[in-house]
Design a protein around this motif. Sequence first.
Motif, short mmCIF file in Angstrom:
data_model
loop_
_atom_site.label_atom_id
_atom_site.label_comp_id
_atom_site.label_asym_id
_atom_site.label_seq_id
_atom_site.Cartn_x
_atom_site.Cartn_y
_atom_site.Cartn_z
N ASP A 369 -12.34 2.35 14.58
CA ASP A 369 -13.66 1.79 14.26
C ASP A 369 -13.75 0.34 14.72
N ALA A 370 -14.67 0.06 15.63
CA ALA A 370 -14.86 -1.30 16.15
C ALA A 370 -16.01 -2.02 15.45
N SER A 371 -16.60 -1.41 14.42
CA SER A 371 -17.74 -2.02 13.74
C SER A 371 -17.27 -2.95 12.63
N ASN A 372 -18.22 -3.63 12.02
CA ASN A 372 -17.91 -4.51 10.89
C ASN A 372 -17.94 -3.77 9.55
N ASN A 373 -18.18 -2.48 9.59
CA ASN A 373 -18.20 -1.70 8.35
C ASN A 373 -16.79 -1.58 7.78
N ARG A 374 -16.70 -1.66 6.47
CA ARG A 374 -15.40 -1.52 5.81
C ARG A 374 -15.45 -0.38 4.82
N ARG A 375 -14.50 0.50 4.92
CA ARG A 375 -14.46 1.64 4.02
C ARG A 375 -13.91 1.25 2.66
N SER A 376 -14.38 1.92 1.63
CA SER A 376 -13.88 1.67 0.29
C SER A 376 -12.45 2.17 0.16
N LEU A 377 -11.76 1.68 -0.85
CA LEU A 377 -10.39 2.13 -1.10
C LEU A 377 -10.36 3.62 -1.37
N GLU A 378 -11.35 4.12 -2.09
CA GLU A 378 -11.39 5.55 -2.40
C GLU A 378 -11.48 6.38 -1.13
N ARG A 379 -12.31 5.97 -0.19
CA ARG A 379 -12.46 6.74 1.04
C ARG A 379 -11.22 6.64 1.92
N VAL A 380 -10.63 5.47 1.97
CA VAL A 380 -9.40 5.32 2.75
C VAL A 380 -8.32 6.25 2.21
N CYS A 381 -8.14 6.24 0.90
CA CYS A 381 -7.11 7.10 0.30
C CYS A 381 -7.44 8.58 0.51
N ARG A 382 -8.71 8.92 0.43
CA ARG A 382 -9.08 10.32 0.64
C ARG A 382 -8.74 10.77 2.05
N HIS A 383 -9.05 9.93 3.03
CA HIS A 383 -8.74 10.30 4.41
C HIS A 383 -7.24 10.32 4.68
N LEU A 384 -6.48 9.52 3.93
CA LEU A 384 -5.02 9.52 4.08
C LEU A 384 -4.35 10.55 3.18
N GLN A 385 -5.16 11.32 2.45
CA GLN A 385 -4.69 12.35 1.53
C GLN A 385 -3.80 11.78 0.43
N ILE A 386 -4.24 10.64 -0.11
CA ILE A 386 -3.58 10.04 -1.27
C ILE A 386 -4.49 10.28 -2.48
N PRO A 387 -4.09 11.11 -3.44
CA PRO A 387 -4.94 11.37 -4.61
C PRO A 387 -5.13 10.10 -5.43
N THR A 388 -6.32 9.88 -5.95
CA THR A 388 -6.61 8.70 -6.76
C THR A 388 -7.25 9.11 -8.06
N ALA A 389 -7.16 8.23 -9.04
CA ALA A 389 -7.82 8.42 -10.33
C ALA A 389 -8.05 7.07 -10.97
N TYR A 390 -9.16 6.93 -11.64
CA TYR A 390 -9.50 5.70 -12.39
C TYR A 390 -9.41 4.45 -11.51
N LEU A 391 -10.11 4.52 -10.38
CA LEU A 391 -10.25 3.30 -9.58
C LEU A 391 -11.08 2.29 -10.35
N HIS A 392 -11.04 1.05 -9.91
CA HIS A 392 -11.64 -0.11 -10.61
C HIS A 392 -10.86 -0.45 -11.87
N ASN A 393 -9.65 0.09 -11.98
CA ASN A 393 -8.63 -0.47 -12.84
C ASN A 393 -7.73 -1.26 -11.91
N ALA A 394 -7.51 -2.54 -12.18
CA ALA A 394 -6.82 -3.40 -11.22
C ALA A 394 -5.41 -2.90 -10.92
N GLY A 395 -4.72 -2.38 -11.92
CA GLY A 395 -3.37 -1.87 -11.69
C GLY A 395 -3.37 -0.64 -10.81
N ASN A 396 -4.31 0.27 -11.05
CA ASN A 396 -4.41 1.47 -10.22
C ASN A 396 -4.80 1.11 -8.79
N ASP A 397 -5.76 0.20 -8.64
CA ASP A 397 -6.20 -0.18 -7.30
C ASP A 397 -5.06 -0.81 -6.50
N ALA A 398 -4.26 -1.66 -7.14
CA ALA A 398 -3.13 -2.27 -6.44
C ALA A 398 -2.12 -1.20 -6.01
#
Length: 463
Positions: A369-398
Amino acid sequence: MPSKAPSSAQELITGYYRFTDIFFEWHQVLPNQEDVSPLKALLAYTSLVHADHPLRKQGVNGIELYLGTFENGEMRLLFSSAQVEYMRYWLHAAGLTAQPIPLPSGECLIQTGELLSVSPDVYSDAAVLKKAIKVRLRPRRRGRRGGQRLRARRVRRGQRDGGLAADCGDGADADADGDGDADARAASAPQNIDKNNKRVRGTGTLLTTRRHAFERARTLWAARAGTWLAVDFEAWDMDHTLLTEFGWARARWGADGKLVREHGHLVVKEHRSFTQKYVPNNREFYKFGDSEIVNRATFRQRIQDLISQPKKEGPLFLVFHDASQDIKYLKSDAVNAIERVDYLLPDNPQTGEIYVVDTADLFAALEGDASNNRRSLERVCRHLQIPTAYLHNAGNDAHYTLEAMIAMASGDPVDQQREQRWPNRTADNQPKVEFKDHEEDSDFSDLEGVMGEFVSPAKPSDD
């Protein structure tokens, strides 16, 4: 294959040679024809990936070559100067050549300053290595005697600079396997690196910068350099100067060389009554241990200690997902943990320095992607096949930010990794991955992604 030389040479890397120059050209300009066959045998695809090859490093499952990125974003597969020097030494020490064969011409040596980045690239399969390089055959315009005259001129020119002269570039007219069928093989071989280089041309400097950062992160992670610390803050969404949480996830290597993972979640005691209005209230749902409730002074000191202590032992890589806001918090009076950071990853990171790694930029490089758009952490993890839960908890996000970084930095080079993750998902002349709707939308049903959108059956007519 002959047995290994009795000792290994640890040479200083002064530069790099294109894989194709060494593979196709080096043996053609050797003055002693008796040295040609041993060198070709050592450089054969099947030999290079063999477990007993002298360039095989302990603990590495395959031949470790290098992928160099030039200023225009294009990449080339490389041998290091140390590897080339050691092959000369090994052939002589093993009794396969009477004397160490001459080095390739200095004109073919690529200085480290000519490359934006150099990252390791490991191959354990001969067919994969063969497909990875661009094989470009030049037309044979000269007869046998003309070729001999050209070769003599190369040798004489090479003798002046202490090495053998050769045509430096990407192509070759040599038969690499010695079976006389180079033309047929080249016509059918996938042009992986060359194809990706064509896609990169004209995409602009932003994507080139991101690709550079991606390969530098891979190189430094593979080198087990320093401490990698992912951090995330949560602030009250009605007043972003009021910090409510801090999360961190750390990766470093112990004295035994094993990876050590640590993590934590801090909640500001004085601010527990402030609840979010526009983002989920997930403060109480830290998934990787117990949250610590601390006062503002302790909150500040703990963060400062997390930053200052690793700097005493080596470089510190601060890992963010979209770094700008979190860096502001680290510099704020409420935290005061850093003064300056370096946004460019260096070849040789220094003890006491802080370097920024942004997973938003790494993923943009990976998806092309050469654009200035930035994907959210949730979308990045989804595309990398990393399961997530309870985002917007600082510990989970880190935690998820560090997982995303490791998933990308521990993988193959950017173009190869893109094709592995999303095969045949880019246009012929564009590096951008074309994701499907169900991959982009977390609310899109998995069945919809496979079966298509559900359409209710039509009601039977009264007729």
